[in-house]
Design a protein around this motif. Structure first.
Motif, PDB file in Angstrom:
ATOM      1  N   GLU A  81      50.089  26.538  31.333  1.00  0.00           N
ATOM      2  CA  GLU A  81      49.490  27.463  32.291  1.00  0.00           C
ATOM      3  C   GLU A  81      49.121  26.682  33.553  1.00  0.00           C
ATOM      4  O   GLU A  81      48.123  25.964  33.595  1.00  0.00           O
ATOM      5  CB  GLU A  81      48.244  28.136  31.719  1.00  0.00           C
ATOM      6  N   LEU A  82      49.929  26.824  34.578  1.00  0.00           N
ATOM      7  CA  LEU A  82      49.758  26.042  35.798  1.00  0.00           C
ATOM      8  C   LEU A  82      48.680  26.638  36.693  1.00  0.00           C
ATOM      9  O   LEU A  82      48.527  27.862  36.777  1.00  0.00           O
ATOM     10  CB  LEU A  82      51.076  25.985  36.573  1.00  0.00           C
ATOM     11  N   THR A  83      47.967  25.749  37.390  1.00  0.00           N
ATOM     12  CA  THR A  83      46.978  26.197  38.365  1.00  0.00           C
ATOM     13  C   THR A  83      47.446  26.010  39.808  1.00  0.00           C
ATOM     14  O   THR A  83      46.875  26.606  40.717  1.00  0.00           O
ATOM     15  CB  THR A  83      45.648  25.452  38.182  1.00  0.00           C
ATOM     16  N   HIS A  84      48.478  25.173  40.015  1.00  0.00           N
ATOM     17  CA  HIS A  84      48.916  24.911  41.384  1.00  0.00           C
ATOM     18  C   HIS A  84      50.199  24.083  41.376  1.00  0.00           C
ATOM     19  O   HIS A  84      50.669  23.643  40.318  1.00  0.00           O
ATOM     20  CB  HIS A  84      47.832  24.159  42.159  1.00  0.00           C
ATOM     21  N   LEU A  85      50.723  23.862  42.560  1.00  0.00           N
ATOM     22  CA  LEU A  85      51.820  22.935  42.798  1.00  0.00           C
ATOM     23  C   LEU A  85      51.321  21.831  43.722  1.00  0.00           C
ATOM     24  O   LEU A  85      50.462  22.052  44.574  1.00  0.00           O
ATOM     25  CB  LEU A  85      53.001  23.647  43.475  1.00  0.00           C
ATOM     26  N   ASP A  86      51.850  20.626  43.532  1.00  0.00           N
ATOM     27  CA  ASP A  86      51.663  19.572  44.536  1.00  0.00           C
ATOM     28  C   ASP A  86      52.870  18.645  44.505  1.00  0.00           C
ATOM     29  O   ASP A  86      53.842  18.912  43.796  1.00  0.00           O
ATOM     30  CB  ASP A  86      50.324  18.833  44.378  1.00  0.00           C
ATOM     31  N   LEU A 136      51.353  30.633  42.964  1.00  0.00           N
ATOM     32  CA  LEU A 136      50.505  29.454  42.807  1.00  0.00           C
ATOM     33  C   LEU A 136      50.185  28.849  44.169  1.00  0.00           C
ATOM     34  O   LEU A 136      51.055  28.784  45.046  1.00  0.00           O
ATOM     35  CB  LEU A 136      51.208  28.396  41.950  1.00  0.00           C
ATOM     36  N   PRO A 137      48.944  28.376  44.370  1.00  0.00           N
ATOM     37  CA  PRO A 137      48.631  27.651  45.604  1.00  0.00           C
ATOM     38  C   PRO A 137      49.296  26.282  45.598  1.00  0.00           C
ATOM     39  O   PRO A 137      49.781  25.807  44.564  1.00  0.00           O
ATOM     40  CB  PRO A 137      47.107  27.527  45.559  1.00  0.00           C
ATOM     41  N   VAL A 138      49.332  25.650  46.755  1.00  0.00           N
ATOM     42  CA  VAL A 138      49.872  24.302  46.892  1.00  0.00           C
ATOM     43  C   VAL A 138      48.744  23.385  47.340  1.00  0.00           C
ATOM     44  O   VAL A 138      48.065  23.680  48.334  1.00  0.00           O
ATOM     45  CB  VAL A 138      51.025  24.259  47.913  1.00  0.00           C
TER      46      VAL A 138
END
Length: 311
Positions: A138-143, A167-169
């Motif tokens: 379960e991802l919370t974001h990308l970076d 998803l936010p970055v």
């Protein structure tokens, strides 16, 4: 309205994300994350899908449950040049040409820019997201690993992925493109394009105000690293806003020493993240600590925790 106000804080507050990069790069990063999670200063992290210990990182996050805050560290390079390397999930014959003649990622961003078809990088980034989803993370974001994906011809793919996965970055505004040029070593003209992309997509990705990466190869004692963090929190993160302090924590293991020439930096980051000294510093400076999950929750689609599945 400022990002900190949208998060439920005052416009005059300072918000801090204490972020761990490179989880899954090797076992030492996963065991460090397990130990730091929930009992340390670390409030967020991101894992590397092309790396051998990524499934273990996913398992660790799953076992931690809803308190886990794990993003996807989009990876287009492998900085190690000798006996420990990784390559594209899309394989040696990937359309973008992201790998060398052996099939591994290039070591540096500049190598990728010179050798790859940047207009075709989306396929690899989407494959990394798909692997995370298939494993049940379960991802919370990308970076982005090594800031490679902040090149404007790649960042457009990151924005597409962000939109599709909702998803936010984790990236700063970079309102001053010269700051991005200093951080990434890209030409200023390219940084101006990326800065404009971030500005145009700010409601989608919710960029933070600034980040600072704990230094590699210097300030390695507990005291020196804490003094460096003290300077950043007091002066670089002085104005109201949302910031991220980024490290690469790992346990001191024979494996890590064999893999990483910068193993001392990673162990120093682990000690700092675990330290009462950093906790006290954050409290004295009046920061509110959050993870990327709180920023992800600003999107109503993410609140329902129904990430898109790419096929």
């Amino acid at each position: 309205m400022t990002l900190q106000e949208r998060l439920g804080f005052s416009a005059t507050d300072r918000i801090l994300i204490v972020h761990a990069d490179d989880i899954g790069m090797c076992e030492a990063t996963v065991s460090a994350w397990r130990e730091l999670h929930g009992v340390s200063n670390m409030s967020s992290a991101s894992a590397m899908a092309p790396c051998p210990w990524f499934p273990a990182a996913v398992q660790a996050a799953q076992e931690a449950g809803d308190s886990a805050d794990m993003g996807l560290h989009l990876t287009l390079n492998c900085e190690w040049r000798s006996h420990y390397r990784w390559g594209p999930i899309t394989g040696r014959g990937n359309l973008a040409g992201l790998s060398d003649h052996i099939g591994y990622f290039y070591p540096l961003a500049v190598d990728t820019y010179q050798n790859a078809r940047l207009d075709l990088v989306y396929e690899e980034l989407a494959a990394q997201l798909h692997r995370a989803q298939q494993l049940g993370l379960e991802l919370t974001h990308l970076d982005t690993h090594m800031m490679t994906a902040l090149h404007p011809d790649i960042f457009k793919h990151v924005l597409r992925l962000s939109q599709e996965a909702k998803l936010p970055v984790l990236t700063p505004h970079y309102r001053d493109p010269s700051t991005l040029a200093e951080d990434s070593k890209m030409p200023l003209a390219l940084c101006e394009q990326t800065s404009a992309q971030i500005a145009a997509a700010q409601q989608q990705i919710n960029p933070i105000d600034a980040w600072a990466v704990l230094p590699f190869g210097q300030y390695l004692t507990n005291e020196e690293r804490l003094l460096w963090a003290d300077h950043v929190l007091k002066y670089y993160f002085a104005a109201p806003g949302v910031y991220s302090l980024i490290g690469h924590p790992a346990h001191d293991t024979p494996e890590l020493r064999a893999i990483a020439p910068d193993w001392q930096t990673r162990v120093a980051d682990y000690r700092l993240f675990a330290s009462q000294g950093l906790r006290d510093l954050i409290a004295r400076e009046g920061f509110h600590v959050i993870g990327m999950r709180e920023i992800a929750a600003l999107r109503s689609e993410v609140k329902h925790r129904q990430p898109a599945v790419l096929v």
